[in-house]
Design a protein around this motif. Structure first.
Motif, mmCIF file in Angstrom:
data_model
loop_
_atom_site.group_PDB
_atom_site.id
_atom_site.type_symbol
_atom_site.label_atom_id
_atom_site.label_comp_id
_atom_site.label_asym_id
_atom_site.label_seq_id
_atom_site.Cartn_x
_atom_site.Cartn_y
_atom_site.Cartn_z
ATOM 1 N N ILE A 1 0.837 -1.208 0.000
ATOM 2 C CA ILE A 1 0.000 0.000 0.000
ATOM 3 C C ILE A 1 0.867 1.251 0.000
ATOM 4 O O ILE A 1 0.600 2.210 -0.747
ATOM 5 C CB ILE A 1 -0.970 -0.001 1.192
ATOM 6 N N LEU A 2 1.920 1.262 0.801
ATOM 7 C CA LEU A 2 2.817 2.424 0.818
ATOM 8 C C LEU A 2 3.483 2.636 -0.547
ATOM 9 O O LEU A 2 3.542 3.761 -1.048
ATOM 10 C CB LEU A 2 3.886 2.261 1.891
ATOM 11 N N GLY A 3 3.983 1.558 -1.133
ATOM 12 C CA GLY A 3 4.613 1.663 -2.448
ATOM 13 C C GLY A 3 3.634 2.081 -3.530
ATOM 14 O O GLY A 3 3.965 2.885 -4.407
ATOM 15 N N ALA A 4 2.418 1.554 -3.481
ATOM 16 C CA ALA A 4 1.405 1.915 -4.474
ATOM 17 C C ALA A 4 1.016 3.385 -4.353
ATOM 18 O O ALA A 4 0.829 4.067 -5.370
ATOM 19 C CB ALA A 4 0.176 1.029 -4.314
ATOM 20 N N THR A 5 0.932 3.872 -3.129
ATOM 21 C CA THR A 5 0.594 5.291 -2.924
ATOM 22 C C THR A 5 1.704 6.187 -3.459
ATOM 23 O O THR A 5 1.425 7.177 -4.155
ATOM 24 C CB THR A 5 0.346 5.563 -1.435
ATOM 25 N N GLN A 6 2.937 5.823 -3.160
ATOM 26 C CA GLN A 6 4.071 6.604 -3.671
ATOM 27 C C GLN A 6 4.074 6.600 -5.201
ATOM 28 O O GLN A 6 4.256 7.644 -5.834
ATOM 29 C CB GLN A 6 5.373 6.042 -3.145
ATOM 30 N N ARG A 7 3.835 5.450 -5.798
ATOM 31 C CA ARG A 7 3.841 5.335 -7.259
ATOM 32 C C ARG A 7 2.672 6.109 -7.876
ATOM 33 O O ARG A 7 2.819 6.733 -8.925
ATOM 34 C CB ARG A 7 3.768 3.865 -7.633
ATOM 35 N N PHE A 8 1.505 6.085 -7.219
ATOM 36 C CA PHE A 8 0.343 6.821 -7.703
ATOM 37 C C PHE A 8 0.656 8.316 -7.807
ATOM 38 O O PHE A 8 0.393 8.953 -8.832
ATOM 39 C CB PHE A 8 -0.851 6.592 -6.776
ATOM 40 N N TYR A 9 1.217 8.874 -6.736
ATOM 41 C CA TYR A 9 1.517 10.310 -6.750
ATOM 42 C C TYR A 9 2.645 10.656 -7.728
ATOM 43 O O TYR A 9 2.603 11.702 -8.371
ATOM 44 C CB TYR A 9 1.840 10.811 -5.341
ATOM 45 N N ARG A 10 3.632 9.793 -7.849
ATOM 46 C CA ARG A 10 4.702 10.026 -8.822
ATOM 47 C C ARG A 10 4.144 9.996 -10.249
ATOM 48 O O ARG A 10 4.452 10.871 -11.071
ATOM 49 C CB ARG A 10 5.806 8.983 -8.673
ATOM 50 N N ASN A 11 3.286 9.024 -10.545
ATOM 51 C CA ASN A 11 2.683 8.957 -11.876
ATOM 52 C C ASN A 11 1.775 10.154 -12.139
ATOM 53 O O ASN A 11 1.700 10.645 -13.267
ATOM 54 C CB ASN A 11 1.907 7.655 -12.056
ATOM 55 N N ARG A 12 1.081 10.619 -11.109
ATOM 56 C CA ARG A 12 0.215 11.793 -11.273
ATOM 57 C C ARG A 12 1.030 13.031 -11.642
ATOM 58 O O ARG A 12 0.654 13.793 -12.532
ATOM 59 C CB ARG A 12 -0.573 12.031 -9.989
ATOM 60 N N ARG A 13 2.164 13.200 -10.961
ATOM 61 C CA ARG A 13 3.039 14.336 -11.295
ATOM 62 C C ARG A 13 3.590 14.192 -12.711
ATOM 63 O O ARG A 13 3.708 15.168 -13.447
ATOM 64 C CB ARG A 13 4.182 14.437 -10.292
#
Length: 127
Positions: free
Chosen positions: A73-85
């Protein structure tokens, strides 16, 4: 109209898929952590004394899967925000592989192999 809406929607769907996967891993970890209840019941139903059952391993592996689920979950959240940027950025950027995904995959494979051997040993002790 939201710019790059389809990309943002795909990013969010991917994030939610990762969260569902993490919840499944955590649920399996909880089930495995409580595997000792099944072993206790199985030994009481058995008509002979059963020795050699080790429930500590299932507890530790279950707790490990709970931790892995939280890390997913932590990794997915980090990846979600990185992809959004990245979607919002004007310039192109390469899509790369991350070492953490490889480490998590290897850890899950090791846990699966251990679980297979552990359950086989418990079944042999019951039989």
């Amino acid at each position: 109209m939201i710019p790059h809406f389809t990309d943002h929607a795909a990013n969010e769907r991917t994030y939610l898929a990762w969260v569902r996967t993490a919840i499944s891993v955590m649920a399996f970890g909880f089930l495995l952590e409580r595997f000792d209840i099944f072993l206790t019941y199985a030994t009481r139903v058995s008509d002979r004394a059963v020795t050699g059952l080790h429930t500590r391993a299932s507890e530790w592996l279950g707790l490990g899967l709970l931790l892995v689920g939280a890390l997913i979950i932590l990794g997915a959240t980090q990846r979600f925000y990185r992809n959004r940027r990245t979607i919002e950025a004007a310039e192109s950027s390469p899509y790369g592989d991350y070492w953490i995904a490889r480490v998590m995959s290897a850890l899950l494979i090791i846990m699966a192999l251990f679980l297979m051997l552990y359950v086989a040993r418990q079944i042999a002790a019951l039989g």
